[in-house]
Write a protein that holds these residues in place. Structure first.
Motif, PDB file in Angstrom:
ATOM      1  N   GLY A  78      -4.940  -9.282 -31.587  1.00 29.15           N
ATOM      2  CA  GLY A  78      -3.714 -10.003 -31.291  1.00 29.15           C
ATOM      3  C   GLY A  78      -2.753 -10.199 -32.441  1.00 29.15           C
ATOM      4  O   GLY A  78      -1.808 -10.977 -32.327  1.00 29.15           O
ATOM      5  N   GLN A  79      -2.949  -9.509 -33.554  1.00 25.15           N
ATOM      6  CA  GLN A  79      -2.028  -9.591 -34.683  1.00 25.15           C
ATOM      7  C   GLN A  79      -1.306  -8.237 -34.768  1.00 25.15           C
ATOM      8  O   GLN A  79      -1.896  -7.244 -35.201  1.00 25.15           O
ATOM      9  CB  GLN A  79      -2.829  -9.867 -35.969  1.00 25.15           C
ATOM     10  CG  GLN A  79      -2.035 -10.421 -37.072  1.00 25.15           C
ATOM     11  CD  GLN A  79      -2.916 -10.817 -38.262  1.00 25.15           C
ATOM     12  OE1 GLN A  79      -2.525 -11.667 -38.989  1.00 25.15           O
ATOM     13  NE2 GLN A  79      -4.065 -10.217 -38.476  1.00 25.15           N
ATOM     14  N   PHE A  80      -0.050  -8.179 -34.303  1.00 20.23           N
ATOM     15  CA  PHE A  80       0.673  -6.917 -34.173  1.00 20.23           C
ATOM     16  C   PHE A  80       1.703  -6.740 -35.276  1.00 20.23           C
ATOM     17  O   PHE A  80       2.330  -7.707 -35.719  1.00 20.23           O
ATOM     18  CB  PHE A  80       1.350  -6.834 -32.803  1.00 20.23           C
ATOM     19  CG  PHE A  80       0.372  -6.708 -31.682  1.00 20.23           C
ATOM     20  CD1 PHE A  80      -0.070  -5.467 -31.253  1.00 20.23           C
ATOM     21  CD2 PHE A  80      -0.130  -7.839 -31.065  1.00 20.23           C
ATOM     22  CE1 PHE A  80      -0.988  -5.349 -30.227  1.00 20.23           C
ATOM     23  CE2 PHE A  80      -1.052  -7.733 -30.025  1.00 20.23           C
ATOM     24  CZ  PHE A  80      -1.482  -6.487 -29.608  1.00 20.23           C
ATOM     25  N   PHE A  81       1.877  -5.468 -35.680  1.00 22.10           N
ATOM     26  CA  PHE A  81       2.779  -5.126 -36.770  1.00 22.10           C
ATOM     27  C   PHE A  81       3.518  -3.831 -36.460  1.00 22.10           C
ATOM     28  O   PHE A  81       3.031  -2.990 -35.709  1.00 22.10           O
ATOM     29  CB  PHE A  81       1.990  -4.886 -38.068  1.00 22.10           C
ATOM     30  CG  PHE A  81       1.238  -6.072 -38.568  1.00 22.10           C
ATOM     31  CD1 PHE A  81       1.795  -6.919 -39.519  1.00 22.10           C
ATOM     32  CD2 PHE A  81      -0.036  -6.348 -38.103  1.00 22.10           C
ATOM     33  CE1 PHE A  81       1.093  -8.010 -39.994  1.00 22.10           C
ATOM     34  CE2 PHE A  81      -0.746  -7.438 -38.569  1.00 22.10           C
ATOM     35  CZ  PHE A  81      -0.178  -8.270 -39.521  1.00 22.10           C
ATOM     36  N   PHE A  82       4.681  -3.684 -37.101  1.00 20.24           N
ATOM     37  CA  PHE A  82       5.379  -2.413 -37.184  1.00 20.24           C
ATOM     38  C   PHE A  82       5.296  -1.960 -38.631  1.00 20.24           C
ATOM     39  O   PHE A  82       5.383  -2.779 -39.552  1.00 20.24           O
ATOM     40  CB  PHE A  82       6.864  -2.546 -36.826  1.00 20.24           C
ATOM     41  CG  PHE A  82       7.123  -2.828 -35.385  1.00 20.24           C
ATOM     42  CD1 PHE A  82       6.974  -1.840 -34.424  1.00 20.24           C
ATOM     43  CD2 PHE A  82       7.538  -4.087 -34.978  1.00 20.24           C
ATOM     44  CE1 PHE A  82       7.236  -2.098 -33.089  1.00 20.24           C
ATOM     45  CE2 PHE A  82       7.804  -4.363 -33.653  1.00 20.24           C
ATOM     46  CZ  PHE A  82       7.648  -3.356 -32.699  1.00 20.24           C
ATOM     47  N   TYR A  83       5.155  -0.660 -38.834  1.00 18.66           N
ATOM     48  CA  TYR A  83       5.209  -0.092 -40.180  1.00 18.66           C
ATOM     49  C   TYR A  83       6.260   1.003 -40.181  1.00 18.66           C
ATOM     50  O   TYR A  83       6.251   1.888 -39.328  1.00 18.66           O
ATOM     51  CB  TYR A  83       3.854   0.483 -40.604  1.00 18.66           C
ATOM     52  CG  TYR A  83       3.917   1.163 -41.942  1.00 18.66           C
ATOM     53  CD1 TYR A  83       4.129   0.412 -43.105  1.00 18.66           C
ATOM     54  CD2 TYR A  83       3.809   2.530 -42.052  1.00 18.66           C
ATOM     55  CE1 TYR A  83       4.217   1.037 -44.349  1.00 18.66           C
ATOM     56  CE2 TYR A  83       3.888   3.156 -43.291  1.00 18.66           C
ATOM     57  CZ  TYR A  83       4.096   2.402 -44.429  1.00 18.66           C
ATOM     58  OH  TYR A  83       4.191   3.022 -45.652  1.00 18.66           O
ATOM     59  N   ASN A  84       7.182   0.924 -41.132  1.00 17.46           N
ATOM     60  CA  ASN A  84       8.214   1.933 -41.297  1.00 17.46           C
ATOM     61  C   ASN A  84       7.808   2.822 -42.459  1.00 17.46           C
ATOM     62  O   ASN A  84       7.852   2.396 -43.614  1.00 17.46           O
ATOM     63  CB  ASN A  84       9.574   1.275 -41.563  1.00 17.46           C
ATOM     64  CG  ASN A  84      10.700   2.269 -41.623  1.00 17.46           C
ATOM     65  OD1 ASN A  84      10.529   3.406 -42.043  1.00 17.46           O
ATOM     66  ND2 ASN A  84      11.868   1.827 -41.185  1.00 17.46           N
ATOM     67  N   ALA A  85       7.400   4.055 -42.153  1.00 16.10           N
ATOM     68  CA  ALA A  85       6.908   4.967 -43.188  1.00 16.10           C
ATOM     69  C   ALA A  85       8.033   5.514 -44.070  1.00 16.10           C
ATOM     70  O   ALA A  85       7.771   6.039 -45.139  1.00 16.10           O
ATOM     71  CB  ALA A  85       6.141   6.117 -42.549  1.00 16.10           C
ATOM     72  N   ILE A  86       9.271   5.366 -43.646  1.00 18.40           N
ATOM     73  CA  ILE A  86      10.390   5.859 -44.445  1.00 18.40           C
ATOM     74  C   ILE A  86      10.650   4.941 -45.635  1.00 18.40           C
ATOM     75  O   ILE A  86      10.780   5.385 -46.767  1.00 18.40           O
ATOM     76  CB  ILE A  86      11.659   6.036 -43.587  1.00 18.40           C
ATOM     77  CG1 ILE A  86      11.427   7.159 -42.577  1.00 18.40           C
ATOM     78  CG2 ILE A  86      12.880   6.331 -44.470  1.00 18.40           C
ATOM     79  CD1 ILE A  86      12.525   7.324 -41.552  1.00 18.40           C
ATOM     80  N   ASP A  87      10.700   3.634 -45.372  1.00 11.70           N
ATOM     81  CA  ASP A  87      10.993   2.706 -46.478  1.00 11.70           C
ATOM     82  C   ASP A  87       9.807   1.835 -46.887  1.00 11.70           C
ATOM     83  O   ASP A  87       9.909   1.025 -47.795  1.00 11.70           O
ATOM     84  CB  ASP A  87      12.214   1.840 -46.158  1.00 11.70           C
ATOM     85  CG  ASP A  87      12.000   0.905 -44.974  1.00 11.70           C
ATOM     86  OD1 ASP A  87      10.849   0.746 -44.510  1.00 11.70           O
ATOM     87  OD2 ASP A  87      12.993   0.315 -44.513  1.00 11.70           O
ATOM     88  N   GLY A  88       8.664   1.998 -46.212  1.00  5.49           N
ATOM     89  CA  GLY A  88       7.452   1.277 -46.592  1.00  5.49           C
ATOM     90  C   GLY A  88       7.404  -0.173 -46.157  1.00  5.49           C
ATOM     91  O   GLY A  88       6.530  -0.920 -46.589  1.00  5.49           O
ATOM     92  N   THR A  89       8.321  -0.589 -45.296  1.00  2.00           N
ATOM     93  CA  THR A  89       8.305  -1.986 -44.856  1.00  2.00           C
ATOM     94  C   THR A  89       7.278  -2.196 -43.746  1.00  2.00           C
ATOM     95  O   THR A  89       7.004  -1.302 -42.951  1.00  2.00           O
ATOM     96  CB  THR A  89       9.689  -2.449 -44.352  1.00  2.00           C
ATOM     97  OG1 THR A  89      10.113  -1.576 -43.312  1.00  2.00           O
ATOM     98  CG2 THR A  89      10.702  -2.489 -45.466  1.00  2.00           C
ATOM     99  N   MET A  90       6.727  -3.396 -43.724  1.00  2.00           N
ATOM    100  CA  MET A  90       5.803  -3.796 -42.670  1.00  2.00           C
ATOM    101  C   MET A  90       6.322  -5.106 -42.088  1.00  2.00           C
ATOM    102  O   MET A  90       6.685  -6.016 -42.831  1.00  2.00           O
ATOM    103  CB  MET A  90       4.392  -3.982 -43.215  1.00  2.00           C
ATOM    104  CG  MET A  90       3.371  -4.210 -42.117  1.00  2.00           C
ATOM    105  SD  MET A  90       1.674  -4.244 -42.734  1.00  2.00           S
ATOM    106  CE  MET A  90       1.517  -2.586 -43.375  1.00  2.00           C
TER     107      MET A  90
END
Length: 121
Positions: A78-90
Motif C-alpha cells: 500500500g505504499q505507492f510511488f512514481f519514478y521518473n528515470a529521465i530526471d531521477g525523481t521519485m
C-alpha cells in the motif's frame, strides 16, 4: 525476472490483476526489465538510497510511444510511488493506498496524474 511477473501471450507482464491505465503498459521489458526491477537493479538502489524499506513491486510504465520514462510501483503493502528515470525523481502517492483507485484516477480523462496527491522523496 521479478517475482511479481507472469507470462501472458508469450510476453512477461507485471502480475497484479488490473489492466494498465491508458498510455501505460505492464510489459516487463518495456518497463526496463531486470536492469530496472531486478535484484540490485536501478530501482532498488533508488528506493534504498532514500531510506525506504520493503519489497519492491513493479506495476506499470508509461508506454514507449509517449516518450516518458515514468514508472508506477509499490513498496511493501500500500505504499505507492512514481519514478521518473529521465530526471531521477521519485514521488510518493499520499492519499491512495490501493492500486485500483490509482488506476481509476489515472484513467479518468478529467483527473489523471495531476489529481493525485504526490510529494517528492
Amino acid at each position: 525476472m521479478s517475482n511479481y511477473t507472469t507470462v501472458s501471450d508469450g510476453v512477461v507482464v507485471t502480475d497484479n490483476g488490473i489492466q494498465p491505465p491508458v498510455n501505460w503498459v505492464n510489459s516487463y521489458e518495456d518497463m526496463g526489465g531486470d536492469m530496472l526491477w531486478g535484484q540490485g537493479g536501478q530501482l532498488e538502489d533508488e528506493v534504498r538510497g532514500r531510506g525506504i524499506e520493503g519489497d519492491i513491486r513493479p506495476h506499470y510504465g508509461m508506454a514507449p510511444y509517449t516518450g516518458e520514462a515514468l514508472y508506477l510501483f509499490e513498496v511493501g503493502t500500500g505504499q505507492f510511488f512514481f519514478y521518473n528515470a529521465i530526471d531521477g525523481t521519485m514521488l510518493r502517492i499520499n492519499q491512495q493506498s490501493d492500486l485500483k483507485s490509482i488506476v481509476d484516477i489515472l484513467d479518468d480523462e478529467h483527473q489523471g496524474l495531476p489529481a493525485l496527491d504526490i510529494e517528492e522523496v
